[in-house]
Motif scaffolding. Sequence first.
Motif, PDB file in Angstrom:
ATOM      1  N   PHE A   1       0.866  -1.260   0.009  1.00 56.60           N
ATOM      2  CA  PHE A   1      -0.127   0.013  -0.073  1.00 56.60           C
ATOM      3  C   PHE A   1       0.749   1.249   0.022  1.00 56.60           C
ATOM      4  O   PHE A   1       1.880   1.442   0.437  1.00 56.60           O
ATOM      5  N   THR A   2       0.447   2.045  -0.910  1.00 57.13           N
ATOM      6  CA  THR A   2       1.331   3.338  -0.805  1.00 57.13           C
ATOM      7  C   THR A   2       0.231   4.670  -1.030  1.00 57.13           C
ATOM      8  O   THR A   2      -0.983   4.570  -1.154  1.00 57.13           O
ATOM      9  N   GLY A   3       0.678   5.552  -0.209  1.00 52.93           N
ATOM     10  CA  GLY A   3      -0.239   6.873   0.138  1.00 52.93           C
ATOM     11  C   GLY A   3       0.380   7.641   1.072  1.00 52.93           C
ATOM     12  O   GLY A   3       1.054   7.211   2.053  1.00 52.93           O
ATOM     13  N   THR A   4      -0.286   9.089   1.057  1.00 52.63           N
ATOM     14  CA  THR A   4       0.458   9.918   2.209  1.00 52.63           C
ATOM     15  C   THR A   4      -0.279   9.610   3.483  1.00 52.63           C
ATOM     16  O   THR A   4      -1.098   8.726   3.624  1.00 52.63           O
ATOM     17  N   HIS A   5       0.100  10.140   4.663  1.00 48.65           N
ATOM     18  CA  HIS A   5      -0.681  10.116   5.839  1.00 48.65           C
ATOM     19  C   HIS A   5      -1.972  10.712   5.931  1.00 48.65           C
ATOM     20  O   HIS A   5      -2.406  11.850   4.945  1.00 48.65           O
ATOM     21  N   ARG A   6      -2.913  10.039   6.459  1.00 48.26           N
ATOM     22  CA  ARG A   6      -4.228  10.445   6.742  1.00 48.26           C
ATOM     23  C   ARG A   6      -5.028  10.412   5.629  1.00 48.26           C
ATOM     24  O   ARG A   6      -5.914  11.204   5.224  1.00 48.26           O
ATOM     25  N   VAL A   7      -5.079   9.440   4.932  1.00 52.12           N
ATOM     26  CA  VAL A   7      -5.784   8.956   3.751  1.00 52.12           C
ATOM     27  C   VAL A   7      -6.374   7.796   3.857  1.00 52.12           C
ATOM     28  O   VAL A   7      -7.372   7.197   3.052  1.00 52.12           O
ATOM     29  N   GLY A   8      -6.488   7.014   5.001  1.00 46.66           N
ATOM     30  CA  GLY A   8      -7.175   5.838   4.958  1.00 46.66           C
ATOM     31  C   GLY A   8      -6.360   4.542   4.727  1.00 46.66           C
ATOM     32  O   GLY A   8      -6.905   3.354   4.610  1.00 46.66           O
ATOM     33  N   LYS A   9      -5.199   4.714   4.420  1.00 44.58           N
ATOM     34  CA  LYS A   9      -4.211   3.271   4.057  1.00 44.58           C
ATOM     35  C   LYS A   9      -4.127   2.362   4.818  1.00 44.58           C
ATOM     36  O   LYS A   9      -4.384   1.084   4.514  1.00 44.58           O
ATOM     37  N   THR A  10      -3.889   2.656   6.103  1.00 46.74           N
ATOM     38  CA  THR A  10      -3.666   1.789   7.092  1.00 46.74           C
ATOM     39  C   THR A  10      -5.119   0.988   7.329  1.00 46.74           C
ATOM     40  O   THR A  10      -4.908  -0.420   7.577  1.00 46.74           O
ATOM     41  N   THR A  11      -6.066   1.712   7.405  1.00 45.03           N
ATOM     42  CA  THR A  11      -7.452   1.234   7.723  1.00 45.03           C
ATOM     43  C   THR A  11      -7.585   0.291   6.672  1.00 45.03           C
ATOM     44  O   THR A  11      -8.279  -0.967   6.799  1.00 45.03           O
ATOM     45  N   LEU A  12      -7.463   0.480   5.184  1.00 42.96           N
ATOM     46  CA  LEU A  12      -7.731  -0.366   3.989  1.00 42.96           C
ATOM     47  C   LEU A  12      -6.521  -1.689   4.338  1.00 42.96           C
ATOM     48  O   LEU A  12      -7.115  -2.654   3.853  1.00 42.96           O
TER      49      LEU A  12
END
Length: 176
Positions: free
Chosen positions: A5-16
């Motif tokens: 998974f890639t993305g900046t912080h606070r985009v819901g990456k970890t939740t997903l």
Amino acid sequence: MKIAFTGTHRVGKTTLAEAIADSLPNYEFKQEPYLQLEEKGYLFPEVPTTDDYIEQFNYAVKQIENSEDNVIFDRCPLDILAYIYAVSRNKDIQTLYSEMEQAMSQIDLLIFVPIETPDIIPCHESDLPRLRRQVNNILQSWIGDLNLEILEVNGTSEKRKQQVLKKLTILQADQS
């Protein structure tokens, strides 16, 4: 299959990533390097420095290199390198970029979780919104240069989860 998974912080990456890990019980879930390093005693300042990001980057590269199949990475070298570049634009990242490409070549599916418009996750000033936007823009400009299977998700958490599971079903059918 190796899923990152890639993305900046606070985009819901970890939740997903956690939701996908729950749906794939045969997969090992790797927390992001920041949390793993913290558990090992690494002390991060409130706002990480370039050196802190480099430490996370090196850890992420080793995580991928040392992993077997059926693993989910909550964060990968790509987004950590984007943070390095965002906080230190004068730093020559060519060697790190090559290391990132090498590590990422082992990933079977890269899931990009961008900032959506309108932004669905509140970002307060303490969440470093400018850095968040910079990293998102860097990822959007770099992601197409990678020779990887990439899925960009959007919408609610459940909609994102369904997009990923559908893509995994297609990829697994193609491998059969």
